[in-house]
Design a protein around this motif. Structure first.
Motif, PDB file in Angstrom:
ATOM      1  N   ALA A 227     -40.879   6.448  16.639  1.00  0.00           N
ATOM      2  CA  ALA A 227     -40.980   7.699  16.431  1.00  0.00           C
ATOM      3  C   ALA A 227     -42.561   7.975  17.077  1.00  0.00           C
ATOM      4  O   ALA A 227     -42.727   9.122  17.677  1.00  0.00           O
ATOM      5  N   SER A 228     -43.537   7.043  16.717  1.00  0.00           N
ATOM      6  CA  SER A 228     -44.824   7.411  17.118  1.00  0.00           C
ATOM      7  C   SER A 228     -44.980   7.195  18.687  1.00  0.00           C
ATOM      8  O   SER A 228     -45.874   8.094  19.294  1.00  0.00           O
ATOM      9  N   LEU A 242     -33.686   9.808  19.225  1.00  0.00           N
ATOM     10  CA  LEU A 242     -33.970   9.068  17.866  1.00  0.00           C
ATOM     11  C   LEU A 242     -33.563   9.797  16.676  1.00  0.00           C
ATOM     12  O   LEU A 242     -32.904   9.181  15.808  1.00  0.00           O
ATOM     13  N   ASN A 243     -34.006  10.870  16.395  1.00  0.00           N
ATOM     14  CA  ASN A 243     -33.524  11.745  15.278  1.00  0.00           C
ATOM     15  C   ASN A 243     -32.154  12.035  15.144  1.00  0.00           C
ATOM     16  O   ASN A 243     -31.691  12.148  13.751  1.00  0.00           O
ATOM     17  N   ASN A 244     -31.387  11.931  16.325  1.00  0.00           N
ATOM     18  CA  ASN A 244     -30.061  12.168  16.069  1.00  0.00           C
ATOM     19  C   ASN A 244     -29.032  10.934  15.976  1.00  0.00           C
ATOM     20  O   ASN A 244     -27.775  10.972  16.178  1.00  0.00           O
ATOM     21  N   ILE A 245     -29.777   9.762  15.832  1.00  0.00           N
ATOM     22  CA  ILE A 245     -29.200   8.534  15.616  1.00  0.00           C
ATOM     23  C   ILE A 245     -29.718   7.790  14.574  1.00  0.00           C
ATOM     24  O   ILE A 245     -30.503   7.892  14.181  1.00  0.00           O
ATOM     25  N   SER A 246     -28.865   6.760  14.109  1.00  0.00           N
ATOM     26  CA  SER A 246     -29.422   5.838  12.958  1.00  0.00           C
ATOM     27  C   SER A 246     -28.838   4.391  13.561  1.00  0.00           C
ATOM     28  O   SER A 246     -27.947   4.188  13.997  1.00  0.00           O
ATOM     29  N   LEU A 247     -29.498   3.519  12.781  1.00  0.00           N
ATOM     30  CA  LEU A 247     -28.932   1.913  12.953  1.00  0.00           C
ATOM     31  C   LEU A 247     -27.552   1.777  12.315  1.00  0.00           C
ATOM     32  O   LEU A 247     -26.538   1.258  12.869  1.00  0.00           O
TER      33      LEU A 247
END
Length: 310
Positions: A227-228, A242-247
């Motif tokens: 994210a950084s 990234l905000n629309n996916i998770s592990l």
């Protein structure tokens, strides 16, 4: 970069004794060779030498031991994963492994051009462990890694990068089972968690045929670090992706990712150092692990079907 006995420390900000089991085993077996030459057989002596509280007292016969069952069974073989649609290993067309110059540490540039992949620097050290030999470092293995660039494109496949070969390269493991690549933090494209692909071959000569690999898998990268990095303009839509996916929803890592998560130190300003242990049993057949629902075709940003793998 900090080193110990000529080896790059996987965890640059940690003490030598906190570098992980893969690094410790490499130290043990390296020192065993020296001790053998001196007539001092016994792993117990080598293990004592790795201790921060060790002394220079001459060893006695009572210090000679054999590896404990915990040391032998500490590793679980890393899961095999899909190579995805863009391996560049000749399995579905383009083959970077046949090019002169593919064996290199710095993979931020293309092999036959001066094109540079922009992004936050990432130094990745992989510790290859041979489980079939009591978890000794696997010396002489060829490790091929590849990943997308900051905007989420793969060289050799994207229409704008068909003639580029950056972010692809091979290294040969040293006597400690280590390889190190200088690259960039990969971007995040729609439907996939931030990741790095890799294949391990038994030796340098084996890379001429992709079916010779003894492990195909993927490395996951930390969300906070990602994210950084993705706040930077060069990474395009990576942050929203990234905000629309998770592990948990990623179609590769959703069945478990702890072992495939790289240990990261650093920051988006100065770059990151990553390390990971890769335990392999070359005597067993690869069984590909596939995650659960969510995302596009494994390993590719545009839903292309991945090539069939052995």
């Amino acid at each position: 970069m900090r080193q110990f006995e000529g080896r790059t420390l996987p965890h640059q900000l940690d003490d030598v004794e906190d570098q992980g089991l893969g690094f410790d085993l490499g130290t043990v077996f390296s020192r065993r060779t020296v001790l053998g030459a001196l007539g001092l057989s016994g792993v117990g002596v080598a293990l004592a030498a790795c201790s921060p509280n060790s002394t220079t007292t001459a060893p006695t016969t009572t210090t000679t031991t054999t590896p404990t069952s915990e040391a032998v069974t500490a590793f679980t073989e890393l899961k095999s994963e899909t190579a995805g649609p863009y391996p560049g290993d000749g399995s579905n067309g383009p083959d970077v492994l046949e090019l002169s110059g593919v064996e290199r540490q710095d993979i931020t540039t293309s092999i036959d051009s001066d094109t540079v992949a922009e992004g936050v620097p990432l130094t990745l050290t992989m510790n290859i462990v041979d489980m079939s030999k009591n978890n000794q470092p696997m010396e002489g293995a060829a490790v091929y890694i590849w990943h997308c660039d900051a905007p989420g494109r793969y060289s050799m496949y994207d229409s704008e990068l068909a003639n580029e070969t950056y972010l692809r390269g091979v290294q040969i493991t040293d006597k400690y089972g280590q390889v190190t690549f200088d690259t960039i933090f990969p971007g995040c494209y729609t439907g996939r968690w931030a990741h790095i692909h890799f294949e391990v071959f038994p030796d340098r000569a084996s890379i001429t045929d992709s079916t010779n690999n003894i492990l195909t898998s993927q490395i996951a990268l930390d969300e906070t670090a990602a994210a950084s990095v993705y706040a930077l303009d060069v990474y395009g839509n990576s942050l929203s992706n990234l905000n629309n996916i998770s592990l948990e929803s990623d179609n590769v890592f959703s069945d478990g990712w702890d072992q495939q998560m790289a240990h990261l130190t650093g920051d988006a300003t100065n770059g990151f150092i990553a390390s990971i242990d890769i335990p392999i049993d070359p005597t067993t057949e690869q069984i590909q692990s596939m995650g659960g629902p969510g995302g596009n075709a494994p390993g590719g940003p545009d839903g292309m079907a991945p090539p069939q793998r052995p």
